[in-house]
Enzyme design. Structure first.
Site, PDB file in Angstrom:
ATOM      1  N   SER A 159       0.841  -1.186   0.000  1.00 44.69           N
ATOM      2  CA  SER A 159       0.000   0.000   0.000  1.00 44.69           C
ATOM      3  C   SER A 159       0.892   1.258   0.000  1.00 44.69           C
ATOM      4  O   SER A 159       1.842   1.320  -0.777  1.00 44.69           O
ATOM      5  CB  SER A 159      -0.928  -0.063   1.219  1.00 44.69           C
ATOM      6  OG  SER A 159      -2.081   0.657   1.004  1.00 44.69           O
ATOM      7  N   ASP A 410      -8.602  -5.283  -6.072  1.00 42.39           N
ATOM      8  CA  ASP A 410      -8.249  -4.196  -5.165  1.00 42.39           C
ATOM      9  C   ASP A 410      -8.564  -2.860  -5.845  1.00 42.39           C
ATOM     10  O   ASP A 410      -8.056  -2.579  -6.934  1.00 42.39           O
ATOM     11  CB  ASP A 410      -6.740  -4.280  -4.864  1.00 42.39           C
ATOM     12  CG  ASP A 410      -6.248  -3.151  -3.982  1.00 42.39           C
ATOM     13  OD1 ASP A 410      -7.079  -2.388  -3.442  1.00 42.39           O
ATOM     14  OD2 ASP A 410      -5.009  -3.035  -3.839  1.00 42.39           O
ATOM     15  N   HIS A 435      -6.615  -6.354  -1.744  1.00 42.94           N
ATOM     16  CA  HIS A 435      -5.477  -5.504  -1.379  1.00 42.94           C
ATOM     17  C   HIS A 435      -4.351  -6.295  -0.707  1.00 42.94           C
ATOM     18  O   HIS A 435      -4.544  -6.940   0.304  1.00 42.94           O
ATOM     19  CB  HIS A 435      -6.011  -4.444  -0.409  1.00 42.94           C
ATOM     20  CG  HIS A 435      -5.145  -3.234  -0.251  1.00 42.94           C
ATOM     21  ND1 HIS A 435      -4.664  -2.503  -1.315  1.00 42.94           N
ATOM     22  CD2 HIS A 435      -4.690  -2.605   0.853  1.00 42.94           C
ATOM     23  CE1 HIS A 435      -3.964  -1.479  -0.860  1.00 42.94           C
ATOM     24  NE2 HIS A 435      -3.962  -1.517   0.450  1.00 42.94           N
TER      25      HIS A 435
END
Ligand SMILES: *[C@@H]1O[C@H](CO)[C@@H](O)[C@H](O)[C@H]1NC(C)=O
Ligand SMILES: *[C@@H]1O[C@H](CO)[C@@H](O)[C@H](O)[C@H]1NC(C)=O
Ligand SMILES: *[C@@H]1O[C@H](CO)[C@@H](O)[C@H](O)[C@H]1NC(C)=O
Ligand SMILES: *[C@@H]1O[C@H](CO)[C@@H](O)[C@H](O)[C@H]1NC(C)=O
Ligand SMILES: *[C@@H]1O[C@H](CO)[C@@H](O)[C@H](O)[C@H]1NC(C)=O
Ligand SMILES: *[C@@H]1O[C@H](CO)[C@@H](O)[C@H](O)[C@H]1NC(C)=O
Ligand SMILES: *[C@@H]1O[C@H](CO)[C@@H](O)[C@H](O)[C@H]1NC(C)=O
Length: 474
Positions: A159, A410, A435
């Site tokens: 991320s 995601d 994700h």
């Protein structure tokens, strides 16, 4: 509204696998390093304690690789617990494990509790300052950990942490031998993509279960407006949704909470039960959509079905006493102040929704009012060009030894790198994952695509380490 586009999610490591629950208690020593508050001027040598965690149980002290997690927007423990890949791979490489906390998050606060009190204190919260902390920490480790002087350092992050690991490798190729950037939306800056890219992917995740599911959500906004138009309707909704606080005004806060959780569900649609903000079942979107099968229901029935659907999110364990729709309470472990500030400076996402291609209420991004709201909160105005000027935007063909992974379920994937950018900066795409599943610990329910990606990550680490050793002996 600001919050809506600013969340990155990480799940805790509590798996309910079949019949038992395991809590991954990874062990490490937490240390601090005196980091310069300002790396980019010589006018002050003031420092603050930056936290980092170390595990040297697999380390042989002979120049083996160092797995260096580039911490994100949250307390570092969250990423220690949610990056099982590192813990599983380290023994095979005799690697030293280091997780570095990002400045202004967790306990790494340059000015303690005053860190967010004025623009001249928040001003040192930038990605480049954070990466410069990592550079100095690595120099310190090379000098002070026996056998690490010539080690290859592998940057790993997911991320925003993945954005940092990719940028770290690009900016400091002499410090980092290779980087793994999982679900890293480095191409999310305003103007780089259609502004509803994120909302469209969230919607597709629900439509994939059934079109009635996303259609029900699309119609629910108006149903909430209809119902909350009268006192009687507000009472009905407050009671039947068991809201912790009786709805006073319109349903705006409730709608914001709903938008948030749909986005969260899309990120955390893991193939096994997991826990982050709340415990979620395996494939939670499937569970949510099992309650949303008829979008043509009259308002109150539609909202009844929606309540059952969102109960999957907030009451999977069955112990919620009421429904708390305060969005700030969803993200207690993430540094919401810090991330809000970052989206008000260099990470301007500029997202929008149209309610047609996506299931959300129409919302258009207006930079001027966004900038005003940032100014009112932080006394700073965002830059639309900074992130691209600093990190190259799509012009990163000089990048090398980076693996960028993305799962197409995601919502961030559309803002990440889905094509190879150079010979050795490659994109791996998993069609069926949410994700950063690949950086989590392995699980029997993992799809084959994730297993394959983890193999390639290991091969890449091995290759980068070998190249590093070869270069040393030249
Ligand atoms: C490193 O991690 C392993 C596995 O979690 C654990 O057994 C070991 O005690 C840890 N070592 C240190 C120094 O924390
Ligand atoms: C900072 O805030 C935390 C949490 O509110 C508190 O526990 C701590 O004592 C505060 N530290 C100082 C130095 O005031
Ligand atoms: C920082 O800002 C505060 C209030 O905004 C001000 O009182 C202080 O003088 C400033 N300090 C510096 C060094 O500019
Ligand atoms: C190594 O550690 C010592 C003691 O903490 C410190 O004084 C020294 O600056 C470190 N070396 C480097 C290069 O950071
Ligand atoms: C909301 O109210 C309008 C006007 O009464 C009605 O036409 C509509 O069907 C209601 N519900 C939704 C979801 O639009
Ligand atoms: C949560 O689930 C339990 C068990 O199904 C139920 O008794 C309780 O009322 C639910 N809480 C809310 C706020 O809906
Ligand atoms: C990038 O290149 C690698 C081989 O180096 C290949 O396996 C991968 O599929 C490519 N990625 C994309 C998105 O084409």
């Amino acid at each position: 509204m600001w919050f809506q586009c600013s969340t990155f999610s990480f799940t805790f490591f509590i798996h309910a696998l079949c019949c038992f629950v395991t809590t991954m208690g990874y062990e490490y020593k937490m240390k601090t390093f005196d980091a310069l508050i300002d790396h980019f001027s010589f006018s002050s040598q003031e420092t603050f304690p930056l936290r980092y965690a170390v595990n040297d149980s697999y380390w042989k002290g002979d120049g083996g690789p160092v797995f260096f997690y580039t911490g994100n927007e949250g307390t570092i423990e969250l990423f220690i617990e949610n990056t099982g890949f590192i813990w599983e791979a380290a023994p095979d490489f005799n690697a030293l494990i280091v997780f570095a906390e990002h400045r202004y998050y967790g306990k790494s606060l340059p000015f303690g509790n005053d860190s967010f009190s004025s623009p001249n204190k928040t001003g040192y919260l930038t990605s480049l300052q954070a990466i410069a902390d990592f550079v100095d920490l690595i120099q310190f480790l090379k000098a002070n950990v026996s056998g690490a002087r010539n080690s290859p350092f592998i940057a790993i992050g997911g991320s925003y942490g993945g954005m940092l690991s990719a940028w770290f490798k690009m900016k400091y190729p002499h410090i980092i031998a290779g980087a793994i950037a999982s679900s890293a939306p480095i191409w999310q800056f305003a103007g780089m993509n259609p502004c509803n890219t994120f909302a469209k992917t969230v919607t597709a995740d629900f439509t994939r279960e059934s079109p009635e599911c996303s259609n029900s959500i699309r119609r629910s906004w108006k149903a909430i407006d209809n119902v909350t138009a009268s006192d009687e309707g507000r009472s009905w909704l407050s009671d039947s949704w068991r809201l912790c606080e009786h709805l006073a005004g319109d349903g705006a806060a409730l709608k914001e909470w709903l938008s948030e959780i749909y986005e969260d569900l899309a990120m955390m649609n893991f193939p096994y039960a997991a826990k982050f903000h709340h415990s979620l079942p395996a494939y939670p979107i499937k569970a949510v959509c099992s309650h949303l099968t008829d979008s043509s229901l009259p308002d109150r029935q539609l909202l009844d079905s929606l309540f059952r659907a969102v109960s999957v999110y907030f009451n999977h364990t069955g112990d919620a006493r009421c429904l708390d729709t305060d969005v700030a309470h969803l993200y207690a472990d993430l540094g919401t102040d810090g991330w809000d500030y970052q989206t008000c400076t260099e990470v301007v996402q500029g997202m929008c929704q149209d309610g047609v291609e996506d299931m959300f209420e129409p919302y258009s991004f207006d930079f001027a009012s966004y900038s005003d709201s940032c100014y009112s909160r932080w006394g700073v105005r965002p830059s639309l060009s900074e992130g691209i000027n600093l990190y190259g935007g799509r012009d990163i063909s000089t990048a090398a030894n980076i693996v960028l992974t993305n799962g197409l379920l995601d919502p961030w994937s559309g803002l990440g790198v889905l094509r190879n950018v150079s010979e050795t900066a490659v994109a791996l795409v998993m069609p069926d994952t949410p994700h950063h599943l690949d950086l989590r610990a392995s699980n029997p329910a993992d799809p084959a695509s994730v297993r394959r990606v983890r193999e390639i990550l290991r091969e890449s680490i091995g290759r980068w380490a070998a190249e590093h050793r070869a270069a040393l002996s030249e």
